[in-house]
Design a protein around this motif. Sequence first.
Motif, PDB file in Angstrom:
ATOM      1  N   HIS A 362       0.849  -1.190   0.000  1.00  0.00           N
ATOM      2  CA  HIS A 362       0.000   0.000   0.000  1.00  0.00           C
ATOM      3  C   HIS A 362       0.887   1.243   0.000  1.00  0.00           C
ATOM      4  N   LEU A 363       0.820   2.008  -1.063  1.00  0.00           N
ATOM      5  CA  LEU A 363       1.558   3.255  -1.284  1.00  0.00           C
ATOM      6  C   LEU A 363       2.976   3.000  -1.807  1.00  0.00           C
ATOM      7  N   PHE A 364       3.348   3.771  -2.806  1.00  0.00           N
ATOM      8  CA  PHE A 364       4.706   3.721  -3.334  1.00  0.00           C
ATOM      9  C   PHE A 364       5.702   4.213  -2.283  1.00  0.00           C
ATOM     10  N   SER A 365       5.334   5.277  -1.559  1.00  0.00           N
ATOM     11  CA  SER A 365       6.260   5.851  -0.574  1.00  0.00           C
ATOM     12  C   SER A 365       6.553   4.866   0.545  1.00  0.00           C
ATOM     13  N   ARG A 366       5.512   4.188   1.052  1.00  0.00           N
ATOM     14  CA  ARG A 366       5.730   3.238   2.139  1.00  0.00           C
ATOM     15  C   ARG A 366       6.574   2.054   1.648  1.00  0.00           C
ATOM     16  N   THR A 367       6.295   1.590   0.434  1.00  0.00           N
ATOM     17  CA  THR A 367       7.066   0.477  -0.122  1.00  0.00           C
ATOM     18  C   THR A 367       8.542   0.861  -0.271  1.00  0.00           C
ATOM     19  N   LYS A 368       8.794   2.058  -0.771  1.00  0.00           N
ATOM     20  CA  LYS A 368      10.173   2.536  -0.950  1.00  0.00           C
ATOM     21  C   LYS A 368      10.891   2.654   0.393  1.00  0.00           C
ATOM     22  N   ASP A 369      10.203   3.208   1.387  1.00  0.00           N
ATOM     23  CA  ASP A 369      10.841   3.461   2.681  1.00  0.00           C
ATOM     24  C   ASP A 369      11.090   2.180   3.471  1.00  0.00           C
ATOM     25  N   LEU A 370      10.226   1.168   3.308  1.00  0.00           N
ATOM     26  CA  LEU A 370      10.243   0.020   4.207  1.00  0.00           C
ATOM     27  C   LEU A 370      10.371  -1.316   3.475  1.00  0.00           C
ATOM     28  N   ALA A 371      10.922  -1.308   2.278  1.00  0.00           N
ATOM     29  CA  ALA A 371      11.001  -2.539   1.486  1.00  0.00           C
ATOM     30  C   ALA A 371      11.755  -3.649   2.216  1.00  0.00           C
ATOM     31  N   ARG A 372      12.892  -3.346   2.811  1.00  0.00           N
ATOM     32  CA  ARG A 372      13.669  -4.366   3.528  1.00  0.00           C
ATOM     33  C   ARG A 372      12.868  -4.949   4.682  1.00  0.00           C
ATOM     34  N   GLU A 373      12.183  -4.067   5.423  1.00  0.00           N
ATOM     35  CA  GLU A 373      11.406  -4.526   6.574  1.00  0.00           C
ATOM     36  C   GLU A 373      10.226  -5.390   6.135  1.00  0.00           C
ATOM     37  N   PHE A 374       9.571  -5.010   5.029  1.00  0.00           N
ATOM     38  CA  PHE A 374       8.502  -5.848   4.493  1.00  0.00           C
ATOM     39  C   PHE A 374       9.043  -7.239   4.148  1.00  0.00           C
ATOM     40  N   ALA A 375      10.207  -7.278   3.493  1.00  0.00           N
ATOM     41  CA  ALA A 375      10.801  -8.552   3.095  1.00  0.00           C
ATOM     42  C   ALA A 375      11.077  -9.438   4.302  1.00  0.00           C
ATOM     43  N   GLU A 376      11.617  -8.855   5.375  1.00  0.00           N
ATOM     44  CA  GLU A 376      11.922  -9.633   6.582  1.00  0.00           C
ATOM     45  C   GLU A 376      10.649 -10.224   7.183  1.00  0.00           C
ATOM     46  N   SER A 377       9.565  -9.453   7.212  1.00  0.00           N
ATOM     47  CA  SER A 377       8.318  -9.958   7.777  1.00  0.00           C
ATOM     48  C   SER A 377       7.701 -11.038   6.899  1.00  0.00           C
ATOM     49  N   LEU A 378       7.694 -10.812   5.596  1.00  0.00           N
ATOM     50  CA  LEU A 378       7.099 -11.784   4.681  1.00  0.00           C
ATOM     51  C   LEU A 378       7.891 -13.087   4.639  1.00  0.00           C
ATOM     52  N   ASP A 379       9.181 -13.027   4.941  1.00  0.00           N
ATOM     53  CA  ASP A 379       9.993 -14.241   4.974  1.00  0.00           C
ATOM     54  C   ASP A 379       9.572 -15.193   6.096  1.00  0.00           C
ATOM     55  N   LEU A 380       8.702 -14.750   6.994  1.00  0.00           N
ATOM     56  CA  LEU A 380       8.175 -15.631   8.040  1.00  0.00           C
ATOM     57  C   LEU A 380       7.143 -16.601   7.481  1.00  0.00           C
ATOM     58  N   ALA A 381       6.614 -16.317   6.290  1.00  0.00           N
ATOM     59  CA  ALA A 381       5.679 -17.219   5.627  1.00  0.00           C
ATOM     60  C   ALA A 381       6.454 -18.268   4.835  1.00  0.00           C
ATOM     61  N   ASP A 382       5.736 -19.296   4.359  1.00  0.00           N
ATOM     62  CA  ASP A 382       6.363 -20.303   3.500  1.00  0.00           C
ATOM     63  C   ASP A 382       6.326 -19.880   2.038  1.00  0.00           C
ATOM     64  N   GLU A 383       5.230 -19.230   1.651  1.00  0.00           N
ATOM     65  CA  GLU A 383       5.033 -18.824   0.266  1.00  0.00           C
ATOM     66  C   GLU A 383       4.377 -17.451   0.261  1.00  0.00           C
ATOM     67  N   VAL A 384       4.847 -16.574  -0.601  1.00  0.00           N
ATOM     68  CA  VAL A 384       4.318 -15.212  -0.676  1.00  0.00           C
ATOM     69  C   VAL A 384       3.975 -14.878  -2.121  1.00  0.00           C
ATOM     70  N   ILE A 385       2.748 -14.402  -2.314  1.00  0.00           N
ATOM     71  CA  ILE A 385       2.331 -13.872  -3.609  1.00  0.00           C
ATOM     72  C   ILE A 385       2.217 -12.362  -3.462  1.00  0.00           C
ATOM     73  N   LEU A 386       3.051 -11.631  -4.185  1.00  0.00           N
ATOM     74  CA  LEU A 386       3.048 -10.171  -4.139  1.00  0.00           C
ATOM     75  C   LEU A 386       2.210  -9.635  -5.292  1.00  0.00           C
ATOM     76  N   LEU A 387       1.172  -8.867  -4.967  1.00  0.00           N
ATOM     77  CA  LEU A 387       0.362  -8.201  -5.970  1.00  0.00           C
ATOM     78  C   LEU A 387       0.983  -6.835  -6.284  1.00  0.00           C
ATOM     79  N   PRO A 388       0.583  -6.190  -7.375  1.00  0.00           N
ATOM     80  CA  PRO A 388       1.076  -4.831  -7.651  1.00  0.00           C
ATOM     81  C   PRO A 388       0.724  -3.860  -6.528  1.00  0.00           C
ATOM     82  N   ILE A 389       1.516  -2.816  -6.379  1.00  0.00           N
ATOM     83  CA  ILE A 389       1.297  -1.802  -5.340  1.00  0.00           C
ATOM     84  C   ILE A 389      -0.034  -1.095  -5.549  1.00  0.00           C
ATOM     85  N   TYR A 390      -0.774  -0.912  -4.453  1.00  0.00           N
ATOM     86  CA  TYR A 390      -1.998  -0.099  -4.499  1.00  0.00           C
ATOM     87  C   TYR A 390      -1.597   1.356  -4.254  1.00  0.00           C
TER      88      TYR A 390
END
Length: 459
Positions: A362-390
């Motif tokens: 959600h948001l280009f700005s949030r994705t840009k600022d927190l991409a590494r942190e998003f990746a670390e959290s999503l790595d807690l799942a087994d499988e991740v499907i990333l949709l385009p940014i809203y």
Amino acid sequence: MTKLEQIKKIYFIGIGGIGMSALARYFMFRGARVSGYDRTETPLTKALVVEGIPVHYTADMEALPKDVDVVVYTPAIPASQEELVYYREHGYEVVKRSDVLQWITESSFNICVGGTHGKTTISTMVAHLLRHSEFGCNAFLGGISANYQTNFWSSEKNTAVIEADEYDRSFLKLVPDIAVITAMDPDHLDIYGTPEEVENAFIQFAGKIKPGGCLISKYGLSRGEELKAPSHITYSFDNNNADVYVTSLRVEEGAYIYNIKARGWQLENIKLLMGGLHNVENSIAAITVAKQLGISDDKIKAAVAAFRGVKRRFEYYLPEMHQTAPVLIDDYAHHPEELKALITGVRSLYGSQKCTVVFQPHLFSRTKDLAREFAESLDLADEVILLPIYPARELPVEGVTSNLIAGYMQRADKKLLAKEEMLTYLAEHKPGLVVMAGAGDIDALVLPVKQVLMQTAVE
């Protein structure tokens, strides 16, 4: 006559927003003539129309009500929006949603729940506790209560429960008697610029508490020692250095059973049916508010046991009654810490079962600022499907796509798919546990995903 008593006709630009619609319902309850505009029709705007509030979806200067006392707009509306420009150029009183909340809270006892995540669930829990126990309150919520199917209710009790939104510094217009701060993590950096400025705003928010009031904050917050209030209580899921924390947690038939220990009181055998260990922690804050108000232990425990959560907060769509599989959970999580709490909560209930997360950034700005942190959290799942940014209110930013998050992911099996591709993939691979997360329009995909999973379950 107070400001609120003078308002007989009011118009909302962006009436379909969760906070705006609560205010629209409030003025409808007070007998004012309410109408508004939003870009698109949604289940929420449809509900407002059924309740007697006209809503239109195309800016039309001829159709605009001209005899309104106040025009309210949300910061999500661009300054160039035609209706907003018209009202400003023609001398109407045009105010933000936060200004109206300030008017409402000027003469009431206020419980204001703030934080970069958790505030919707806690404010809804608090409001439910007060309603179910018959203490009473006026509730202005940032989500739809599953118990009452609304984000607003009122009572004769002059007590307001308000979700205190940090976006655009709106919450600094509130004056709490009791304030809750759940987190001060970096967010809305398009507004604040730096993480330090986010923290500064929450420190200011704590400073708005009235004399004799109380702050309830999560233990261990960065710069938590700078939160100053007449009285300060800290809470934690399991850290016994906090003033209030959980002990003896167990899971029984899909419910959490636990005790709460505090300095001077304790509460045993609390039952919470809402999934996620983070929601157990959220309940500590809500229960602490109820204890501050003098609500009895029996009424608190009965209210928590009856709490059914908030729409899009760890909301189950599957299994349905008499079904055992698959599982589909929908959640509003759109910040790395929220995603981390969500996936950890799922793990606490489903152990090592393969977890597939469908995430819409959600948001280009949030994705840009927190991409590494998003990746670390999503790595807690087994499988991740990333949709385009809203994008919401933002224009595209060069080089910022969902692939930015995928590039930092190390563990989970990851895929970048469009919405239709995602549905096809789920139909073909038949996952048993799916978690959908995001604050954009991903909620419109929940029922199609449910249908796909139900179909694959019977094949």
